[in-house]
Write a protein that holds these residues in place. Structure first.
Motif, PDB file in Angstrom:
ATOM      1  N   THR A 560       8.852   3.892  13.101  1.00 62.53           N
ATOM      2  CA  THR A 560       7.484   3.869  13.635  1.00 62.53           C
ATOM      3  C   THR A 560       6.616   4.976  13.045  1.00 62.53           C
ATOM      4  O   THR A 560       5.477   5.163  13.468  1.00 62.53           O
ATOM      5  CB  THR A 560       7.514   4.021  15.168  1.00 62.53           C
ATOM      6  OG1 THR A 560       8.160   5.262  15.488  1.00 62.53           O
ATOM      7  CG2 THR A 560       8.253   2.866  15.810  1.00 62.53           C
ATOM      8  N   GLY A 561       7.148   5.718  12.082  1.00 59.56           N
ATOM      9  CA  GLY A 561       6.397   6.816  11.495  1.00 59.56           C
ATOM     10  C   GLY A 561       5.364   6.346  10.482  1.00 59.56           C
ATOM     11  O   GLY A 561       5.066   5.158  10.367  1.00 59.56           O
ATOM     12  N   ASN A 562       4.856   7.319   9.698  1.00 58.11           N
ATOM     13  CA  ASN A 562       3.765   7.042   8.792  1.00 58.11           C
ATOM     14  C   ASN A 562       4.249   6.863   7.359  1.00 58.11           C
ATOM     15  O   ASN A 562       5.369   7.226   7.001  1.00 58.11           O
ATOM     16  CB  ASN A 562       2.748   8.191   8.849  1.00 58.11           C
ATOM     17  CG  ASN A 562       2.155   8.354  10.234  1.00 58.11           C
ATOM     18  OD1 ASN A 562       2.067   7.393  10.989  1.00 58.11           O
ATOM     19  ND2 ASN A 562       1.770   9.580  10.569  1.00 58.11           N
ATOM     20  N   TYR A 563       3.362   6.315   6.506  1.00 58.55           N
ATOM     21  CA  TYR A 563       3.666   6.166   5.097  1.00 58.55           C
ATOM     22  C   TYR A 563       3.705   7.537   4.419  1.00 58.55           C
ATOM     23  O   TYR A 563       3.222   8.540   4.949  1.00 58.55           O
ATOM     24  CB  TYR A 563       2.655   5.258   4.410  1.00 58.55           C
ATOM     25  CG  TYR A 563       1.201   5.612   4.635  1.00 58.55           C
ATOM     26  CD1 TYR A 563       0.585   6.658   3.944  1.00 58.55           C
ATOM     27  CD2 TYR A 563       0.430   4.891   5.546  1.00 58.55           C
ATOM     28  CE1 TYR A 563      -0.743   6.978   4.157  1.00 58.55           C
ATOM     29  CE2 TYR A 563      -0.907   5.203   5.757  1.00 58.55           C
ATOM     30  CZ  TYR A 563      -1.496   6.250   5.060  1.00 58.55           C
ATOM     31  OH  TYR A 563      -2.809   6.562   5.268  1.00 58.55           O
ATOM     32  N   SER A 564       4.255   7.535   3.213  1.00 58.07           N
ATOM     33  CA  SER A 564       4.402   8.776   2.458  1.00 58.07           C
ATOM     34  C   SER A 564       3.107   9.138   1.743  1.00 58.07           C
ATOM     35  O   SER A 564       2.223   8.298   1.544  1.00 58.07           O
ATOM     36  CB  SER A 564       5.518   8.632   1.421  1.00 58.07           C
ATOM     37  OG  SER A 564       6.741   8.311   2.029  1.00 58.07           O
ATOM     38  N   SER A 565       3.028  10.403   1.336  1.00 57.94           N
ATOM     39  CA  SER A 565       1.958  10.813   0.430  1.00 57.94           C
ATOM     40  C   SER A 565       2.247  10.274  -0.963  1.00 57.94           C
ATOM     41  O   SER A 565       3.392   9.992  -1.338  1.00 57.94           O
ATOM     42  CB  SER A 565       1.854  12.332   0.376  1.00 57.94           C
ATOM     43  OG  SER A 565       1.452  12.850   1.626  1.00 57.94           O
ATOM     44  N   LEU A 566       1.176  10.128  -1.739  1.00 58.88           N
ATOM     45  CA  LEU A 566       1.254   9.744  -3.153  1.00 58.88           C
ATOM     46  C   LEU A 566       1.982   8.422  -3.356  1.00 58.88           C
ATOM     47  O   LEU A 566       2.845   8.261  -4.216  1.00 58.88           O
ATOM     48  CB  LEU A 566       1.926  10.853  -3.970  1.00 58.88           C
ATOM     49  CG  LEU A 566       1.178  12.197  -3.972  1.00 58.88           C
ATOM     50  CD1 LEU A 566       1.947  13.229  -4.766  1.00 58.88           C
ATOM     51  CD2 LEU A 566      -0.235  12.030  -4.525  1.00 58.88           C
ATOM     52  N   CYS A 567       1.620   7.435  -2.543  1.00 62.96           N
ATOM     53  CA  CYS A 567       2.126   6.073  -2.742  1.00 62.96           C
ATOM     54  C   CYS A 567       1.313   5.375  -3.834  1.00 62.96           C
ATOM     55  O   CYS A 567       0.078   5.519  -3.901  1.00 62.96           O
ATOM     56  CB  CYS A 567       2.009   5.242  -1.464  1.00 62.96           C
ATOM     57  SG  CYS A 567       3.281   5.541  -0.243  1.00 62.96           S
ATOM     58  N   ASP A 568       1.988   4.677  -4.698  1.00 66.89           N
ATOM     59  CA  ASP A 568       1.385   3.608  -5.490  1.00 66.89           C
ATOM     60  C   ASP A 568       2.387   2.460  -5.426  1.00 66.89           C
ATOM     61  O   ASP A 568       3.076   2.143  -6.389  1.00 66.89           O
ATOM     62  CB  ASP A 568       1.111   4.037  -6.926  1.00 66.89           C
ATOM     63  CG  ASP A 568       0.306   2.978  -7.694  1.00 66.89           C
ATOM     64  OD1 ASP A 568      -0.073   1.955  -7.082  1.00 66.89           O
ATOM     65  OD2 ASP A 568       0.072   3.167  -8.897  1.00 66.89           O
TER      66      ASP A 568
END
Length: 791
Positions: A560-568
């Motif tokens: 249920t957490g959040n997406y990561s930084s620097l996703c492509d």
């Protein structure tokens, strides 16, 4: 200043520039120095120091777009967007704000404090205004019911209405005070000010006389100008002749500035008492019978410069910019038609093309009351008619319609679909092709495009499947088309003057082809996901949210957490091979991602859709509804944005209900296409992420009906006919014959929607017969041939 305060309106920016200007003379504004020299830095600082009032305006719990939020002590205002959001930049202080929109009861909120650098949230709920009915009878200037008059409510966003056969009109509108205007029926305009509309209000209107809706006085030769909208005036009847627009005419070699060409008149054209057999057509918008003038500077009529001339639009026109000047003899109308098609004004690049015609009639068949030929001038599209000359005249006598914006008292003015006739007018020779289009179940089929082959004329069937085309006498071919249905054509349709030809058509639905249907409940075979080098991929099958079933694809944390930084992160579909006709693809989505706090239309994180066609490069696909956000170029302050796709359009923000998007793939019929959902994030705040579910792609294939079976023939001695019967379940059949069992079966003996057909007995010889089934667009393979010997 816009960068420092993107929500500032022009009034706020203007005030900031004036109040921060460096005065060069006495204090205050003066005629010599104005407000002084602009101080750009101080002006930017001024708007940077503002606070603002912001919030959401709703009604009944739903956002309201277009509400005006305005302070009561000044001119500063803002409009709500599609989400009901507004932001009103203001200096520090306490304000009262009025919230208003047509159809809603206005509301004023007082005592709103604004602090520099802060946003004061003020949400407002508006109530719908009570509704009332305004109705009445419009009477024309002759004392009769004004049929077809236009009734308008001035300065409010209400669509005008048209009176019926009894002159009656009605509106259902918010209660209040309105100004009501009525115009038409060959009369002047009447306006009633301050009509108070309650629950039910009656306002009758009488139209005044207006000389503009009367034919002009005769000139010295008996010519009178009559217009459409005059009492018993002519009807606009555009017949496209320019070859550049698909017309049957001949183009004149007038492609340079201030040029002309001679056109032969194939009958006696009598004009101001003289018969003429040719006309000099000038690119500057007139046709002369006595000069070869190319004068570009228009003057009043009569004009010795251009002599005896018909003058639809005399001005400095510029054919080198494009368009075409053409002529055509219409034997059915006994008229020579000359057209200036899409001709612009000088100078080059003015981008104001005009399209207009003159019709010269044969005096033997179409004489006017004065014994001269009738004349028709008509205008399809006008861009700039303010400084032109219009009318007819000899070198000494004229009937001038208008000159440089000054009109004759009886002239209504030039506009699109205006027609002016001289010397009387006749009802044009016209006929009608009409009919009903039905589907395979004989139900009315709306939305079918009915096109006249080789012409710009067309119609679209209405809710009852009906269409109607008004055409000049002649022979025509029609095409019938609708997405999802096999096309139909009808050829050789003869139209006569005042005649009505009934052409009914049945169209059959094509089979729906589903080329992708993925709800992610079975592991999504063929789907892959990855990230660009150096970036993060968060795509995975998720059970946190689903539109159907229990699973969807998510770009974000596996819990249920959040997406990561620097996703492509890129989720790629299988290759969808050989797309069918009229292909479209839909999917549903939810997203929670970071937006800019300063620029609500900009995002730091979000998703976009890309396509690759036949293995080519990935390109951005624009869905419906379209993207509403843009990846920022910069993060907070002056730091560069750290995400992968700066400046790209995207889906972002908070969409917490499943929302459907559609992609139009019809341009890629027959191609192999891949779909990619691409999510990008920077190094800042991270949120829940992007969900995608229920990806469905459909198009249309060819419906090939099964071949008929068991064709039998017997001779009916009572009717002396050959009676055919067969077995099948198609909507329509064709009976074909040939002289040999090997064919070709190219003689159509008849068609039937039943499984039987009777034809006359052939005189002698041997014939072979087959039956084919059709859905209106595709033929089946034929039945086995059957032979008959006739003696």
């Amino acid at each position: 200043m816009r960068e420092a305060c993107p929500d500032c309106d022009h009034i706020t920016i203007k005030d900031a520039i004036m109040t921060t200007a460096l005065d060069q003379g006495a204090a205050g504004q003066d005629n010599t120095f104005g407000h002084g020299v602009i101080q750009a830095y101080e002006a930017v600082q001024s708007v940077s120091a503002l606070g603002r009032i912001g919030g959401v305006v709703t009604s009944g719990g739903s956002p309201v777009e277009g509400v005006k939020a305005k302070i009561t002590t000044g001119s500063n205002s803002a409009l709500t967007d599609v989400n009901g959001l507004y932001y009103l930049p203001l200096s520090e202080g306490t304000y009262a704000v009025e919230y208003s929109k047509f159809g809603y009861t206005s509301q004023t909120v007082s005592g709103i404090n604004v602090v520099e650098g802060d946003t004061t949230i003020q949400n407002v709920s508006l109530s719908l205004a009570p509704q009332g009915t305004l109705s009445g009878i419009v009477t024309d200037c002759f004392g009769n019911p004004a049929v077809g008059a236009t009734v308008s409510l001035l300065n409010v966003p209400v669509t005008p209405t048209t009176t019926n056969g009894s002159g009656f009109y009605t509106f259902t509108i918010p209660q209040g005070t309105y100004d009501v205007s009525a115009l038409g029926a060959g009369c002047g305009q009447a306006t009633v000010i301050g009509v108070v509309v309650g629950v039910s209000t009656t306002q009758n209107i009488t139209l005044p006389n207006d000389p503009r809706y009367e034919c002009s006085a005769d000139d010295a030769n008996g010519y009178s100008a009559c217009e459409n909208n005059d009492l018993d005036g002519p009807t606009f009847n555009w017949f496209e002749i320019a070859p550049a627009a698909g017309g049957p005419g001949t183009a004149l070699a007038i492609t340079t500035d201030d040029a002309g060409a001679t056109v032969a008149i194939p009958f006696a054209f009598r004009f101001y008492g003289v018969n003429y057999s040719s006309a000099w057509v000038c690119g500057n918008g007139f046709a002369s019978f006595t000069t070869t003038s190319t004068a570009y500077s228009n003057t009043i009529l009569p004009s010795a410069t251009i002599g005896a001339a018909i003058v639809p639009l005399w001005d400095d026109l510029y054919p080198p910019d494009g368009g075409q000047i053409a002529y055509y003899y219409s034997g059915a109308d006994n008229a020579l038609i000359i057209e200036w098609y899409s001709i612009s004004h000088y100078p080059s690049g003015s981008n104001n093309p005009e399209t207009f015609q003159i019709w010269l009639y044969d005096v033997a068949t179409n004489p006017g009351p004065n014994g001269d030929s009738q004349i028709r001038i008509q205008y399809q599209t006008l861009q700039d008619a303010a400084g032109v000359t219009t009318g007819i005249g000899s070198a000494t006598v004229a009937s001038q319609y208008g000159f440089d914006g000054t009109l004759d008292v009886s002239s209504q003015g030039l506009e699109n679909s205006r027609v002016i006739t001289y010397g009387g007018f006749t009802i044009p020779e016209l006929g009608t092709i009409s009919g009903t289009v039905t589907d395979g179940f004989s139900a009315p089929l709306p939305g079918v495009a009915v096109t006249v082959v080789g012409s710009l004329q067309n119609d679209v069937t209405d809710a009852n499947g009906n269409y109607s085309l008004t055409l000049q006498p002649g022979t025509y071919d029609l095409d019938f088309a609708k997405v999802g249905y096999g096309p139909q054509s009808r050829t050789g349709i003869s139209v006569v003057d005042q005649g009505i030809v009934d052409i009914d058509v049945q169209m059959f639905a094509l089979p729906i082809v589903t080329f992708i249907d993925e709800d992610f409940e079975s592991g999504a075979p063929g789907w892959t996901h990855d990230a660009a080098a150096g970036w993060v991929d968060n795509w995975h099958i998720s059970t946190e949210r689903a539109s159907s079933g229990t699973q969807s694809y998510k770009c974000g944390d596996t819990g249920t957490g959040n997406y990561s930084s620097l996703c492509d992160a890129r989720l790629t579909s299988p290759v969808m091979t050989s797309l069918p006709a009229s292909a479209s693809l839909s999917f549903v989505t939810q997203i929670t991602s970071e937006l800019s706090g300063l620029y609500p239309d900009s995002a730091y994180d979000g998703g976009m859709i890309e396509l690759s066609v036949d293995g080519g490069v990935w390109t951005l696909a624009v869905p419906n509804p379209a993207y509403t956000k843009t990846f920022r170029y910069r993060s907070g302050g002056a730091n560069p944005y750290g995400g992968p796709v700066a400046g790209a359009r995207c889906i972002a923000g908070s969409i917490t209900t499943w929302t459907s998007y559609t992609l139009d793939l019809s341009a890629y019929e027959g191609s192999n296409v891949q779909l990619r959902f691409r999510f990008g994030s920077d190094t800042g705040t991270n949120q829940e992420g992007w969900y995608v579910d229920d990806v469905v792609g459909i198009g249309y294939g060819d419906a090939v009906p099964p071949a008929p079976l068991n064709l039998t023939i017997y001779y009916n001695s009572t009717t002396t006919t050959l009676d055919f019967a067969w077995v099948g379940a198609a909507p329509q059949y064709q009976l074909l014959s040939a002289a040999s069992s090997d064919g070709p079966f190219d003689t159509l003996e008849g068609t039937s929607s039943a499984t039987s057909l009777s034809i006359p007995m052939p005189v002698n010889g041997t014939r072979f017969y087959v039956v084919v089934a059709t859905n209106g667009g595709v033929l089946s393979v034929p039945s086995s041939p059957v032979r008959i010997n006739a003696r």
